[in-house]
Design a protein around this motif. Structure first.
Motif, mmCIF file in Angstrom:
data_model
loop_
_atom_site.group_PDB
_atom_site.id
_atom_site.type_symbol
_atom_site.label_atom_id
_atom_site.label_comp_id
_atom_site.label_asym_id
_atom_site.label_seq_id
_atom_site.Cartn_x
_atom_site.Cartn_y
_atom_site.Cartn_z
ATOM 1 N N SER A 46 0.826 -1.210 0.000
ATOM 2 C CA SER A 46 0.000 0.000 0.000
ATOM 3 C C SER A 46 0.861 1.261 0.000
ATOM 4 C CB SER A 46 -0.926 -0.007 1.215
ATOM 5 O OG SER A 46 -1.694 1.171 1.261
ATOM 6 N N LYS A 47 1.884 1.287 0.852
ATOM 7 C CA LYS A 47 2.735 2.483 0.933
ATOM 8 C C LYS A 47 3.541 2.672 -0.343
ATOM 9 C CE LYS A 47 6.127 4.898 3.800
ATOM 10 N NZ LYS A 47 6.977 4.866 5.015
ATOM 11 N N ALA A 48 4.051 1.574 -0.905
ATOM 12 C CA ALA A 48 4.826 1.682 -2.147
ATOM 13 C C ALA A 48 3.944 2.181 -3.291
ATOM 14 C CB ALA A 48 5.444 0.330 -2.501
ATOM 15 N N ASN A 49 2.720 1.621 -3.393
ATOM 16 C CA ASN A 49 1.804 2.050 -4.455
ATOM 17 C C ASN A 49 1.459 3.526 -4.335
ATOM 18 O OD1 ASN A 49 1.579 -0.407 -5.779
ATOM 19 N ND2 ASN A 49 -0.230 -1.050 -4.646
ATOM 20 N N LEU A 50 1.081 3.954 -3.106
ATOM 21 C CA LEU A 50 0.634 5.336 -2.929
ATOM 22 C C LEU A 50 1.787 6.332 -3.039
ATOM 23 C CD1 LEU A 50 -2.032 4.948 -0.087
ATOM 24 C CD2 LEU A 50 -2.420 5.345 -2.534
ATOM 25 N N THR A 51 2.973 5.937 -2.574
ATOM 26 C CA THR A 51 4.134 6.819 -2.740
ATOM 27 C C THR A 51 4.442 7.004 -4.225
ATOM 28 O OG1 THR A 51 5.066 6.126 -0.607
ATOM 29 C CG2 THR A 51 6.569 7.164 -2.184
ATOM 30 N N TRP A 52 4.408 5.902 -4.969
ATOM 31 C CA TRP A 52 4.618 6.006 -6.408
ATOM 32 C C TRP A 52 3.529 6.861 -7.045
ATOM 33 C CZ3 TRP A 52 7.335 6.153 -10.550
ATOM 34 C CH2 TRP A 52 6.742 5.999 -11.793
ATOM 35 N N GLY A 53 2.282 6.666 -6.643
ATOM 36 C CA GLY A 53 1.190 7.445 -7.213
ATOM 37 C C GLY A 53 1.319 8.928 -6.910
ATOM 38 N N ALA A 54 1.694 9.256 -5.666
ATOM 39 C CA ALA A 54 1.874 10.662 -5.296
ATOM 40 C C ALA A 54 3.034 11.277 -6.073
ATOM 41 C CB ALA A 54 2.122 10.777 -3.798
ATOM 42 N N PHE A 55 4.120 10.521 -6.224
ATOM 43 C CA PHE A 55 5.262 11.001 -7.012
ATOM 44 C C PHE A 55 4.860 11.228 -8.471
ATOM 45 C CE2 PHE A 55 8.666 9.463 -9.913
ATOM 46 C CZ PHE A 55 9.490 10.576 -9.848
ATOM 47 N N MET A 274 -8.003 11.187 -18.395
ATOM 48 C CA MET A 274 -7.793 10.920 -16.971
ATOM 49 C C MET A 274 -8.279 9.522 -16.607
ATOM 50 S SD MET A 274 -8.763 14.563 -15.148
ATOM 51 C CE MET A 274 -8.394 13.924 -13.493
ATOM 52 N N LEU A 275 -9.428 9.139 -17.143
ATOM 53 C CA LEU A 275 -9.910 7.777 -16.887
ATOM 54 C C LEU A 275 -8.915 6.758 -17.427
ATOM 55 C CD1 LEU A 275 -12.082 5.804 -15.928
ATOM 56 C CD2 LEU A 275 -13.221 6.099 -18.144
ATOM 57 N N TYR A 276 -8.373 7.031 -18.624
ATOM 58 C CA TYR A 276 -7.398 6.105 -19.198
ATOM 59 C C TYR A 276 -6.197 5.915 -18.271
ATOM 60 C CZ TYR A 276 -3.351 4.453 -21.561
ATOM 61 O OH TYR A 276 -2.207 3.752 -21.830
ATOM 62 N N GLN A 282 -1.744 0.987 -13.562
ATOM 63 C CA GLN A 282 -1.674 -0.403 -13.084
ATOM 64 C C GLN A 282 -0.402 -1.096 -13.553
ATOM 65 O OE1 GLN A 282 -4.044 -0.966 -10.801
ATOM 66 N NE2 GLN A 282 -4.641 1.111 -11.458
ATOM 67 N N MET A 283 0.208 -0.629 -14.639
ATOM 68 C CA MET A 283 1.400 -1.292 -15.152
ATOM 69 C C MET A 283 2.539 -1.261 -14.141
ATOM 70 S SD MET A 283 1.519 -0.525 -19.249
ATOM 71 C CE MET A 283 1.207 1.238 -19.209
ATOM 72 N N SER A 284 2.722 -0.142 -13.466
ATOM 73 C CA SER A 284 3.827 -0.028 -12.510
ATOM 74 C C SER A 284 3.420 -0.419 -11.102
ATOM 75 C CB SER A 284 4.384 1.401 -12.513
ATOM 76 O OG SER A 284 3.352 2.339 -12.333
ATOM 77 N N THR A 285 2.139 -0.673 -10.859
ATOM 78 C CA THR A 285 1.669 -1.040 -9.520
ATOM 79 C C THR A 285 1.091 -2.456 -9.523
ATOM 80 O OG1 THR A 285 -0.421 0.136 -9.975
ATOM 81 C CG2 THR A 285 1.295 1.342 -8.786
ATOM 82 N N GLN A 421 -2.924 9.511 -12.250
ATOM 83 C CA GLN A 421 -1.889 8.559 -11.834
ATOM 84 C C GLN A 421 -2.037 8.240 -10.349
ATOM 85 O OE1 GLN A 421 0.529 7.046 -13.648
ATOM 86 N NE2 GLN A 421 0.990 8.306 -15.408
ATOM 87 N N TYR A 422 -2.307 9.261 -9.547
ATOM 88 C CA TYR A 422 -2.508 9.013 -8.119
ATOM 89 C C TYR A 422 -3.764 8.171 -7.901
ATOM 90 C CZ TYR A 422 -3.217 9.665 -3.142
ATOM 91 O OH TYR A 422 -3.409 9.427 -1.809
ATOM 92 N N LEU A 423 -4.841 8.513 -8.591
ATOM 93 C CA LEU A 423 -6.076 7.735 -8.467
ATOM 94 C C LEU A 423 -5.845 6.286 -8.885
ATOM 95 C CD1 LEU A 423 -8.676 10.306 -9.862
ATOM 96 C CD2 LEU A 423 -8.205 9.747 -7.468
ATOM 97 N N GLY A 424 -4.986 6.081 -9.883
ATOM 98 C CA GLY A 424 -4.658 4.722 -10.304
ATOM 99 C C GLY A 424 -3.979 3.934 -9.206
#
Length: 482
Positions: A46-55, A274-276, A282-285, A421-424
C-alpha cells in the motif's frame, strides 16, 4: 524565421532524440521504483503504491509551470536543456545509498526536472508543424514512439543491472542516459534555429534563470515533504484537480467563440484521458506486483525480473506507432481524417480487452501462477489503447488550442494525467496484499478480481466516449493559427 523555412525532418529528429533519452532516464527509474521501495526499503504494498502514485502526480503536475516558463520566461528550447540537467541530478541522487529522506528528496528533484522539461519539446514540435493539423497527428504519433524507444531500452537494461550489480547502479544508468541525450541535443540545436517561443528569440536574462533555479530547489524540497506524508499528498492531488477545473472555466469564459469550442473539446477529451491513466498506472503497480507473485517468471528459459514485464508496453508501442502514423498520413493524403474523439473511443475498447485478458488469465493458472503470454497479449491491447488516447493527447492540444495558450494547456493535460496517476495507485490498492500472505493461490483472486472490474469500467468508458461523438463533432473546429 518561420517554421516553414527550416528543415522539418532535422528539427523533428533533434526533438525526437532528446525526448528518447529523457524518457530512457525516467522510465529506467520508474520501472525499478515500486519494487525498490518494497524490497530494498521495506515499504508495504500500500505504501509503495501510494508513494509512487503521489510522485507520479507531482511529476505530471509540475509541467503546468514548466510550460508557462517556457512560453513566457526563458523559452521552450532553454527549458528543455535546464529540465534535462535537473533530471540527471535527480537520478544521480537516487544512485547514492543513504537514508529514506534522500530518496524523497531525489524524487522531488526528478519531479521538478520533469516539470521543467516535459511540456517544452512537445510545444516545439507543434511549432515545427504549425498550420498543418493533419500532419500534427502523424508527427506526434512518431514523437510518442521516441518515448517508448527510450523506455524499451531502459526497462530492458535497468532490471538486468539491478539483478546483477545493484539497485543504485540501475539508477546510475538512468543518469548516464540523460547526460548522453543532453550532449546530443546541444550538437543538433542548430536545426531548431527560428523555432521556439518568444523568449528563445531574445538574449538570456540571467536574473530570470537564477529565479527559476532557486524556485526549482524550493519546489524539490516541498515535493519531498509531500511525498513523506501521504495524507498531505492526497490533499494536494484534490487541490490540483480543483485548480484544473478553475483554469478551464476561466479560459472558456474569457475566450472567443472558436476558442471556447476548442477548450470545451479539450476539457472533455482530458476527462477521458484521466480515466485512461487510471488504467495506465496499473502497469507499474498492480500488474508489476501481479507479475511478482502470480506469473511464471521462467519464460523460454529466461528468468524474467518481474518489473521487466513493463517493457512490453514500449515494445508494442514501438511496433504499432509507425503503422498508425502511416495510416493517419495516408488517410490525410486522401482527405480523410478520423476525429480524435473517435480514436479515443476505440482506445477505450482496446483497454477493456486488455484487462479482461488479465482477469481471465486466472482461470488457466497452475499452482497460482499464470503464463507470461497472458501479460504479453494484455500489454498489446493496453498499448494500442494508449496510442489512441495518450499518444494523441498532445496532438489534441495542438489541434484545438491556439498557439498563445498551447504550452500552458499542454501543461494542464499533464496535470490531469498526474491526478489520474494518483487515483490509479488508489485503485491498485484494492489488490494490496498483506505482508504475511505469500501463497499464490490466495493472492491470485485479489488481482484477477480487480482486473475484471477494471475491464467492466473500460467498457463503460467506451460507451460514454462513443455517445459523446456527436457533441465532439460540433466542437471540433480547428482554431485560427498564427
Amino acid at each position: 524565421m518561420h517554421a516553414a523555412a527550416i528543415n522539418k525532418k532535422k528539427a523533428f529528429t533533434a526533438l525526437f532524440l532528446i525526448e528518447l533519452w529523457e524518457r530512457f532516464g525516467y522510465y529506467g527509474m520508474a520501472v525499478l521504483l515500486v519494487l525498490f521501495m518494497k524490497d530494498y526499503l521495506g515499504f508495504s504494498d500500500s505504501k509503495a503504491n501510494l508513494t509512487w502514485g503521489a510522485f507520479a502526480a507531482m511529476v505530471y503536475a509540475v509541467p503546468t509551470i514548466g510550460g508557462w516558463i517556457g512560453d513566457r520566461v526563458l523559452g521552450a528550447k532553454r527549458m528543455t536543456v535546464i529540465g534535462g540537467i535537473v533530471l540527471g541530478l535527480g537520478y544521480l541522487l537516487l544512485a547514492i545509498p543513504g537514508p529514506t529522506w534522500l530518496l524523497f528528496f531525489a524524487l522531488g528533484v526528478v519531479a521538478v526536472g520533469n516539470g521543467l522539461f516535459k511540456a517544452n519539446p512537445a510545444n516545439l514540435i507543434s511549432r515545427v508543424y504549425e498550420g498543418d493539423p493533419a500532419r500534427v497527428d502523424s508527427a506526434f504519433t512518431m514523437y510518442y514512439m521516441a518515448v517508448n524507444v527510450g523506455a524499451l531500452m531502459s526497462q530492458f537494461l535497468t532490471p538486468i543491472v539491478r539483478v546483477n550489480v545493484s539497485w543504485q547502479a540501475g539508477f546510475a544508468v538512468c543518469a548516464a542516459g540523460m547526460a548522453l541525450g543532453l550532449v546530443n541535443f546541444m550538437l543538433m540545436r542548430r536545426h531548431l534555429k527560428g523555432v521556439g517561443s518568444a523568449p528563445d528569440m531574445e538574449p538570456l536574462r540571467v536574473g530570470r534563470l537564477v529565479a527559476v533555479l532557486a524556485g526549482s530547489l524550493v519546489f524539490a524540497v516541498l515535493i519531498a515533504g509531500v511525498l513523506q506524508n501521504l495524507a498531505v499528498a492526497r490533499a494536494v492531488v484534490w487541490a490540483a484537480g480543483a485548480v484544473l477545473l478553475v483554469i478551464f472555466a476561466m479560459l472558456i469564459a474569457r475566450g472567443e467563440r472558436h476558442e471556447r469550442n476548442g477548450l470545451i473539446a479539450v476539457l472533455l477529451l482530458t476527462a477521458q484521458g484521466m480515466l485512461y491513466f487510471i488504467f495506465y498506472q496499473q502497469m507499474s503497480t498492480s500488474l508489476t506486483l501481479f507479475a511478482l507473485r502470480n506469473v511464471d517468471l521462467n519464460f523460454l528459459g529466461y528468468l524474467v525480473p518481474p518489473e521487466q514485464f513493463q517493457l512490453l508496453n514500449p515494445f508494442w508501442i514501438m511496433v504499432l506507432s509507425p503503422l498508425l502514423a502511416w495510416l493517419y498520413a495516408s488517410r490525410a493524403d486522401r482527405g480523410i481524417d478520423l476525429p480524435i474523439a473517435t480514436k479515443f473511443a476505440i482506445g477505450f475498447a482496446m483497454l477493456s480487452v486488455a484487462f479482461f485478458i488479465y482477469g481471465f488469465s486466472g482461470n488457466f493458472a497452475e499452482a497460482g501462477l499464470v503464463s507470461a503470454w497472458w501479460l504479453i497479449w494484455g500489454y498489446f491491447f493496453i498499448s494500442l489503447g494508449e496510442l489512441l488516447i495518450s499518444g494523441l493527447g498532445l496532438a489534441m492540444v495542438a489541434r484545438y488550442v491556439g498557439p498563445n495558450l498551447r504550452g500552458f494547456i499542454m501543461g494542464a493535460w499533464f496535470l490531469a494525467t498526474g491526478i489520474s496517476q494518483y487515483l490509479g495507485s488508489v485503485v491498485a490498492n484494492f489488490a494490496s496484499v498483506p505482508d504475511d500472505l505469500t501463497d499464490p493461490l490466495l493472492t491470485l483472486p485479489l488481482y484477477t478480481s480487480l482486473f475484471m472490474k477494471l475491464g467492466a469500467v473500460a467498457v463503460l468508458g467506451t460507451l460514454i466516449a462513443f455517445a459523446m461523438l456527436p457533441l465532439m463533432r460540433r466542437l471540433s473546429v480547428h482554431p485560427e493559427t498564427e
